[in-house]
Design a protein around this motif. Structure first.
Motif, PDB file in Angstrom:
ATOM      1  N   LYS A   1       0.832  -1.216   0.000  1.00 54.49           N
ATOM      2  CA  LYS A   1       0.000   0.000   0.000  1.00 54.49           C
ATOM      3  C   LYS A   1       0.862   1.259   0.000  1.00 54.49           C
ATOM      4  O   LYS A   1       0.616   2.196  -0.770  1.00 54.49           O
ATOM      5  CB  LYS A   1      -0.911  -0.012   1.236  1.00 54.49           C
ATOM      6  N   LYS A   2       1.896   1.269   0.834  1.00 52.25           N
ATOM      7  CA  LYS A   2       2.776   2.438   0.937  1.00 52.25           C
ATOM      8  C   LYS A   2       3.498   2.697  -0.383  1.00 52.25           C
ATOM      9  O   LYS A   2       3.551   3.834  -0.860  1.00 52.25           O
ATOM     10  CB  LYS A   2       3.785   2.216   2.065  1.00 52.25           C
ATOM     11  N   ARG A   3       4.057   1.639  -0.974  1.00 55.24           N
ATOM     12  CA  ARG A   3       4.809   1.804  -2.227  1.00 55.24           C
ATOM     13  C   ARG A   3       3.895   2.229  -3.366  1.00 55.24           C
ATOM     14  O   ARG A   3       4.245   3.116  -4.169  1.00 55.24           O
ATOM     15  CB  ARG A   3       5.515   0.490  -2.589  1.00 55.24           C
TER      16      ARG A   3
ATOM     17  N   ILE B   1      -1.112  -2.587 -13.832  1.00 58.64           N
ATOM     18  CA  ILE B   1       0.155  -3.309 -14.056  1.00 58.64           C
ATOM     19  C   ILE B   1       1.189  -2.893 -13.014  1.00 58.64           C
ATOM     20  O   ILE B   1       1.925  -3.724 -12.469  1.00 58.64           O
ATOM     21  CB  ILE B   1       0.688  -3.039 -15.480  1.00 58.64           C
ATOM     22  N   ILE B   2       1.247  -1.584 -12.714  1.00 58.15           N
ATOM     23  CA  ILE B   2       2.198  -1.088 -11.706  1.00 58.15           C
ATOM     24  C   ILE B   2       1.892  -1.731 -10.356  1.00 58.15           C
ATOM     25  O   ILE B   2       2.797  -2.171  -9.640  1.00 58.15           O
ATOM     26  CB  ILE B   2       2.121   0.450 -11.602  1.00 58.15           C
ATOM     27  N   PHE B   3       0.608  -1.800 -10.014  1.00 58.33           N
ATOM     28  CA  PHE B   3       0.202  -2.395  -8.736  1.00 58.33           C
ATOM     29  C   PHE B   3       0.596  -3.869  -8.663  1.00 58.33           C
ATOM     30  O   PHE B   3       1.162  -4.332  -7.664  1.00 58.33           O
ATOM     31  CB  PHE B   3      -1.309  -2.241  -8.546  1.00 58.33           C
ATOM     32  N   LEU B   4       0.292  -4.624  -9.717  1.00 60.47           N
ATOM     33  CA  LEU B   4       0.628  -6.050  -9.732  1.00 60.47           C
ATOM     34  C   LEU B   4       2.136  -6.267  -9.685  1.00 60.47           C
ATOM     35  O   LEU B   4       2.620  -7.227  -9.077  1.00 60.47           O
ATOM     36  CB  LEU B   4       0.026  -6.714 -10.968  1.00 60.47           C
ATOM     37  N   ALA B   5       2.903  -5.356 -10.313  1.00 61.91           N
ATOM     38  CA  ALA B   5       4.368  -5.439 -10.260  1.00 61.91           C
ATOM     39  C   ALA B   5       4.859  -5.235  -8.829  1.00 61.91           C
ATOM     40  O   ALA B   5       5.765  -5.947  -8.364  1.00 61.91           O
ATOM     41  CB  ALA B   5       4.980  -4.392 -11.188  1.00 61.91           C
ATOM     42  N   ILE B   6       4.266  -4.268  -8.119  1.00 61.64           N
ATOM     43  CA  ILE B   6       4.652  -4.012  -6.725  1.00 61.64           C
ATOM     44  C   ILE B   6       4.308  -5.215  -5.844  1.00 61.64           C
ATOM     45  O   ILE B   6       5.096  -5.601  -4.974  1.00 61.64           O
ATOM     46  CB  ILE B   6       3.969  -2.720  -6.212  1.00 61.64           C
TER      47      ILE B   6
ATOM     48  N   LEU C   1       5.122  -7.268 -16.991  1.00 63.51           N
ATOM     49  CA  LEU C   1       5.400  -7.279 -15.549  1.00 63.51           C
ATOM     50  C   LEU C   1       6.835  -6.851 -15.269  1.00 63.51           C
ATOM     51  O   LEU C   1       7.095  -6.044 -14.372  1.00 63.51           O
ATOM     52  CB  LEU C   1       5.137  -8.672 -14.980  1.00 63.51           C
ATOM     53  N   ALA C   2       7.781  -7.368 -16.074  1.00 64.62           N
ATOM     54  CA  ALA C   2       9.203  -7.009 -15.902  1.00 64.62           C
ATOM     55  C   ALA C   2       9.428  -5.526 -16.174  1.00 64.62           C
ATOM     56  O   ALA C   2      10.185  -4.857 -15.463  1.00 64.62           O
ATOM     57  CB  ALA C   2      10.065  -7.855 -16.829  1.00 64.62           C
TER      58      ALA C   2
ATOM     59  N   VAL D   1       9.260   0.849 -11.470  1.00 62.98           N
ATOM     60  CA  VAL D   1       9.115   1.079 -10.023  1.00 62.98           C
ATOM     61  C   VAL D   1      10.486   1.173  -9.356  1.00 62.98           C
ATOM     62  O   VAL D   1      10.737   2.075  -8.560  1.00 62.98           O
ATOM     63  CB  VAL D   1       8.270  -0.040  -9.375  1.00 62.98           C
ATOM     64  N   ARG D   2      11.395   0.239  -9.684  1.00 62.04           N
ATOM     65  CA  ARG D   2      12.744   0.254  -9.093  1.00 62.04           C
ATOM     66  C   ARG D   2      13.493   1.531  -9.457  1.00 62.04           C
ATOM     67  O   ARG D   2      14.144   2.150  -8.621  1.00 62.04           O
ATOM     68  CB  ARG D   2      13.539  -0.961  -9.573  1.00 62.04           C
ATOM     69  N   LYS D   3      13.400   1.917 -10.723  1.00 61.10           N
ATOM     70  CA  LYS D   3      14.081   3.126 -11.194  1.00 61.10           C
ATOM     71  C   LYS D   3      13.566   4.371 -10.472  1.00 61.10           C
ATOM     72  O   LYS D   3      14.346   5.238 -10.060  1.00 61.10           O
ATOM     73  CB  LYS D   3      13.858   3.264 -12.706  1.00 61.10           C
ATOM     74  N   THR D   4      12.243   4.445 -10.313  1.00 57.51           N
ATOM     75  CA  THR D   4      11.629   5.586  -9.630  1.00 57.51           C
ATOM     76  C   THR D   4      12.026   5.633  -8.159  1.00 57.51           C
ATOM     77  O   THR D   4      12.364   6.697  -7.630  1.00 57.51           O
ATOM     78  CB  THR D   4      10.096   5.503  -9.745  1.00 57.51           C
ATOM     79  N   GLU D   5      12.006   4.479  -7.490  1.00 62.55           N
ATOM     80  CA  GLU D   5      12.352   4.436  -6.066  1.00 62.55           C
ATOM     81  C   GLU D   5      13.831   4.741  -5.840  1.00 62.55           C
ATOM     82  O   GLU D   5      14.195   5.364  -4.840  1.00 62.55           O
ATOM     83  CB  GLU D   5      11.986   3.063  -5.497  1.00 62.55           C
ATOM     84  N   THR D   6      14.703   4.337  -6.775  1.00 59.72           N
ATOM     85  CA  THR D   6      16.133   4.694  -6.690  1.00 59.72           C
ATOM     86  C   THR D   6      16.310   6.198  -6.794  1.00 59.72           C
ATOM     87  O   THR D   6      17.114   6.798  -6.070  1.00 59.72           O
ATOM     88  CB  THR D   6      16.924   3.992  -7.816  1.00 59.72           C
ATOM     89  N   TYR D   7      15.530   6.816  -7.678  1.00 58.87           N
ATOM     90  CA  TYR D   7      15.594   8.277  -7.837  1.00 58.87           C
ATOM     91  C   TYR D   7      15.134   8.984  -6.568  1.00 58.87           C
ATOM     92  O   TYR D   7      15.738   9.957  -6.134  1.00 58.87           O
ATOM     93  CB  TYR D   7      14.714   8.691  -9.024  1.00 58.87           C
ATOM     94  N   TRP D   8      14.058   8.463  -5.934  1.00 51.97           N
ATOM     95  CA  TRP D   8      13.570   9.077  -4.677  1.00 51.97           C
ATOM     96  C   TRP D   8      14.627   9.011  -3.586  1.00 51.97           C
ATOM     97  O   TRP D   8      14.792   9.948  -2.820  1.00 51.97           O
ATOM     98  CB  TRP D   8      12.315   8.350  -4.197  1.00 51.97           C
ATOM     99  N   ASN D   9      15.337   7.887  -3.514  1.00 48.37           N
ATOM    100  CA  ASN D   9      16.345   7.707  -2.457  1.00 48.37           C
ATOM    101  C   ASN D   9      17.507   8.682  -2.604  1.00 48.37           C
ATOM    102  O   ASN D   9      18.188   8.996  -1.634  1.00 48.37           O
ATOM    103  CB  ASN D   9      16.863   6.268  -2.469  1.00 48.37           C
TER     104      ASN D   9
END
Length: 321
Positions: free
Chosen positions: A120-122, A139-144, A176-177, A183-191
């Motif tokens: 939910k948070k992600r 698709i983004i949700f199912l990937a998470i 899915l890939a 998602v990984r790319k976006t979260e790396t940018y946030w960090n």
């Protein structure tokens, strides 16, 4: 067709006039004498508009109702309604996503409370900060979901995709890939992004380190005529660092942006030196030797600090023991 010149038009008495649509036309010379548009004076415009609007909305509802009786159209309509709820703005209640998680649990996919909260948070963070209007958030949700459970489940990705298709979400392994990569790319940018408070703290820590380093470059021999003992000199340096801490609390991040913090530290060193009871100890020449910056640069930064903090005489005095 008759050729009629201006003279014949001027001399024409316009006796033979007939109505041609909304126009009154002279049949002899062909001149349009008057435009006559008929309006309903007895019916206000607002009521006409309201009737038209009512009929317009009524016709749409009738067409929708007839279309929904067709099973194929009804299936597409229901799908659009589901997507509309999924594509709602970032203030989503997570209702549709929660329902999907409950359905996934029905196929022996274990999602405990900790994983549910993490999903939910992600998802909400991605939906709020990075969602594009053209992206399929299903698709983004199912990937998470898959990213959260893949390391702790014995279900293969092919089976996960098959279950998702049973639930009505058409996806493939490639889709899915690709979504997982986004998602990984976006979260790396946030960090990598740091808050203003973190940046301010980082710059001030650097200033403290450079200040202490430059201060240690001053030897007792250079100031011994003003300070009685070397021990007093060391105590004074500690007091100067404490004074620096107090001053940095008054300096905001806006004042530290886009500047050479080492040159700024040189100006701070001279500024703090001017708060000592004997202002002749830390002269511009001595600070220049300690910091390796020119007197001009030190003077410029000193005046910037006066604008921010006020005159050194307004600060608490550092006494020589």
């Amino acid at each position: 067709m008759k050729n009629i010149d201006n003279k014949s038009i001027e001399s024409c008495p316009h006796k033979n006039v007939k109505k041609d649509g909304p126009y009154l036309v002279c049949q002899d010379c062909g001149v349009v004498l008057e435009e006559t548009f008929d309006f309903e004076d007895n019916k206000p415009f607002s009521s006409i508009y309201n009737d038209d609007q009512y009929n317009y909305e009524r016709n749409i509802k009738l067409r929708d109702s007839k279309a929904k009786r067709d099973p194929k159209v009804k299936q597409k309509y229901d799908k659009i309604m589901v997507l509309e709820r999924w594509f709602r703005d970032y203030e989503t209640s997570f209702t549709e996503q929660k329902r999907t998680i409950q359905m996934l649990k029905g196929y022996n996919i274990k999602i405990d409370d900790a994983k549910y909260m993490s999903i939910k948070k992600r998802y909400l963070k991605y939906n709020r900060k990075h969602r594009k209007s053209y992206q399929n958030m299903v698709i983004i949700f199912l990937a998470i979901v898959w990213m959260e459970i893949k390391n702790t489940t014995n279900i293969r990705v092919e089976r996960f995709i098959e279950i998702c298709e049973i639930l009505g979400h058409k996806i493939s392994k490639k889709m899915l890939a690709s979504a997982m990569h986004k998602v990984r790319k976006t979260e790396t940018y946030w960090n990598k992004i740091k808050s203003v408070r973190e940046l301010e703290k980082q710059i001030k820590e650097r200033i403290k380190i450079v200040f202490q380093k430059d201060l240690n470059n001053a030897s007792y021999e250079e100031v011994e005529e003003y300070i009685p003992t070397e021990e007093s000199f060391e105590k004074m340096k500690i007091e100067m660092q404490l004074s620096l801490d107090r001053l940095l609390k008054k300096i905001s991040y806006n004042d530290l942006q886009n500047l050479n913090y080492k040159a700024f530290t040189a100006g701070l060193l001279y500024y703090v030196g001017q708060t000592i009871s004997n202002r002749k100890i830390f002269t511009q020449n001595l600070v220049e030797e300690m910091s390796k910056f020119s007197s001009t640069t030190i003077r410029k930064k000193y005046h910037i600090l006066i604008d921010i903090l006020g005159e050194p005489s307004e600060q608490p005095k550092i006494k020589i023991s």
